[in-house]
Motif scaffolding. Structure first.
Motif, PDB file in Angstrom:
ATOM      1  N   GLY A 159     -18.453 -12.690 -35.944  1.00 53.64           N
ATOM      2  CA  GLY A 159     -19.725 -13.627 -36.705  1.00 53.64           C
ATOM      3  C   GLY A 159     -20.361 -14.621 -36.004  1.00 53.64           C
ATOM      4  N   THR A 173     -24.314 -11.590 -32.269  1.00 54.20           N
ATOM      5  CA  THR A 173     -25.420 -11.047 -32.824  1.00 54.20           C
ATOM      6  C   THR A 173     -25.292 -10.763 -34.260  1.00 54.20           C
ATOM      7  OG1 THR A 173     -24.887  -8.864 -31.939  1.00 54.20           O
ATOM      8  CG2 THR A 173     -26.267 -10.357 -30.609  1.00 54.20           C
ATOM      9  N   ASN A 174     -24.169 -10.357 -34.765  1.00 55.42           N
ATOM     10  CA  ASN A 174     -23.722  -9.870 -35.956  1.00 55.42           C
ATOM     11  C   ASN A 174     -23.208 -10.926 -36.990  1.00 55.42           C
ATOM     12  OD1 ASN A 174     -23.471  -8.569 -38.469  1.00 55.42           O
ATOM     13  ND2 ASN A 174     -22.371  -6.817 -37.522  1.00 55.42           N
ATOM     14  N   ARG A 175     -23.702 -11.745 -37.615  1.00 56.45           N
ATOM     15  CA  ARG A 175     -22.940 -12.689 -38.368  1.00 56.45           C
ATOM     16  C   ARG A 175     -22.025 -12.094 -39.473  1.00 56.45           C
ATOM     17  NH1 ARG A 175     -25.626 -18.238 -40.720  1.00 56.45           N
ATOM     18  NH2 ARG A 175     -23.664 -19.476 -41.355  1.00 56.45           N
ATOM     19  N   HIS A 176     -22.267 -10.899 -40.012  1.00 55.71           N
ATOM     20  CA  HIS A 176     -21.574 -10.446 -41.195  1.00 55.71           C
ATOM     21  C   HIS A 176     -20.301  -9.543 -40.808  1.00 55.71           C
ATOM     22  CE1 HIS A 176     -24.494 -11.811 -44.216  1.00 55.71           C
ATOM     23  NE2 HIS A 176     -25.365 -11.509 -43.265  1.00 55.71           N
ATOM     24  N   GLU A 177     -20.076  -9.487 -39.391  1.00 52.10           N
ATOM     25  CA  GLU A 177     -19.122  -8.727 -38.904  1.00 52.10           C
ATOM     26  C   GLU A 177     -17.710  -9.349 -39.424  1.00 52.10           C
ATOM     27  OE1 GLU A 177     -19.667  -8.147 -34.877  1.00 52.10           O
ATOM     28  OE2 GLU A 177     -19.130 -10.285 -34.257  1.00 52.10           O
ATOM     29  N   CYS A 178     -17.955 -10.628 -39.779  1.00 51.35           N
ATOM     30  CA  CYS A 178     -16.563 -11.013 -40.130  1.00 51.35           C
ATOM     31  C   CYS A 178     -16.268 -11.262 -41.609  1.00 51.35           C
ATOM     32  CB  CYS A 178     -16.291 -12.569 -39.532  1.00 51.35           C
ATOM     33  SG  CYS A 178     -17.443 -13.751 -40.044  1.00 51.35           S
ATOM     34  N   ARG A 179     -17.079 -10.668 -42.591  1.00 53.90           N
ATOM     35  CA  ARG A 179     -17.187 -10.593 -44.094  1.00 53.90           C
ATOM     36  C   ARG A 179     -15.867 -10.118 -44.474  1.00 53.90           C
ATOM     37  NH1 ARG A 179     -21.920 -10.745 -47.109  1.00 53.90           N
ATOM     38  NH2 ARG A 179     -20.613 -10.136 -48.958  1.00 53.90           N
ATOM     39  N   THR A 218     -12.679  -6.418 -34.604  1.00 59.85           N
ATOM     40  CA  THR A 218     -13.930  -7.161 -33.786  1.00 59.85           C
ATOM     41  C   THR A 218     -13.075  -8.029 -32.621  1.00 59.85           C
ATOM     42  OG1 THR A 218     -15.384  -6.791 -35.453  1.00 59.85           O
ATOM     43  CG2 THR A 218     -15.884  -8.163 -33.484  1.00 59.85           C
TER      44      THR A 218
END
Length: 241
Positions: free
Chosen positions: A39, A42-48, A56
């Protein structure tokens, strides 16, 4: 040549804030690499999703680790690392240094209930200093991720498996320093716990005592002492190759 040192930042930190630490270790002869928490790239939502966030993190760790290696982790980075080590027994780091590790959070029950009650899409303006932060605000779901992982760590209640140096300011605003000390003393025999007091931080913005990785929050003498303490611990616990 010394072992490689992997540096892991905390919640809403950028990597730039850790460059002074990295460079100080480079001058001591260590190879260093800073990795981004889920998160924070480059992808903030990968830790949703908590499970996907750990996957990850696992991929990022496995890309950079080599044997032998050690880790310096701050705040939520230390929390991710402890959970990761529970399911990745090989190759273990030769040692770990945890700075203000977010393993036991102040007012955990109250804050956890609050984050569960608030809408996931709501956001809170960040109090992290601008030069050290990744985002200007954090969503409630990002805080939920932190509390979920802290609860997971507390539930597992497993002793640390490797030589560990824990450094924390007793006035830390995020971490329950006293409980951290008590719990680690009960669970572990390989942990060296030390308080770092900085009375000169008076008047700075909230969260100042939690920041234990950047020279702007130390006197020149104390910063030099911190780097030397880290170097001394690494030399005692890790072989040269």
């Amino acid at each position: 040549m010394n072992v490689k040192i992997i540096i892991i930042h905390g919640l809403n930190n950028n990597q730039e804030g850790f460059i002074p630490l990295s460079k100080a270790l480079n001058l001591m002869g260590y190879e260093t690499e800073i990795i981004s928490l889920p998160g924070h790239g480059t992808n903030r939502h990968e830790c949703r999703d908590a499970g996907e966030a750990m996957k990850t993190f696992d991929l990022r760790m496995k890309k950079v680790i080599k044997d032998p290696y050690s880790v310096i982790a701050f705040s939520q980075g230390a929390l991710y690392l402890q959970l990761w080590l529970e399911t990745n027994p090989s190759p273990l780091p030769k040692a770990q240094i945890l700075l203000s590790p977010a393993l036991f959070i102040r007012r955990f029950n109250l804050l956890s209930k609050l984050m569960s009650a608030l809408p996931w899409f709501m956001f809170i303006i960040s109090q992290t200093p601008k030069n050290l932060r990744r985002y200007n605000y954090l969503f409630i779901w990002e805080y939920r991720n932190l509390f979920q992982k802290a609860k997971q760590y507390e539930t597992s209640n497993k002793p640390m498996k490797i030589p560990s140096l824990i450094l924390i300011d007793p006035k830390d605003e995020v971490v329950d320093a006293q409980r951290l000390k008590e719990e680690l003393a009960r669970m572990n025999s390989v942990v060296h716990f030390e308080y770092l007091e900085r009375p000169y931080l008076k008047g700075r913005r909230p969260g100042k005592h939690h920041i234990l990785f950047n020279p702007e929050y130390f006197t020149a003498k104390d910063w030099k002492s911190l780097i030397e303490r880290i170097d001394d611990f690494l030399k005692k616990t890790t072989p040269e190759v």
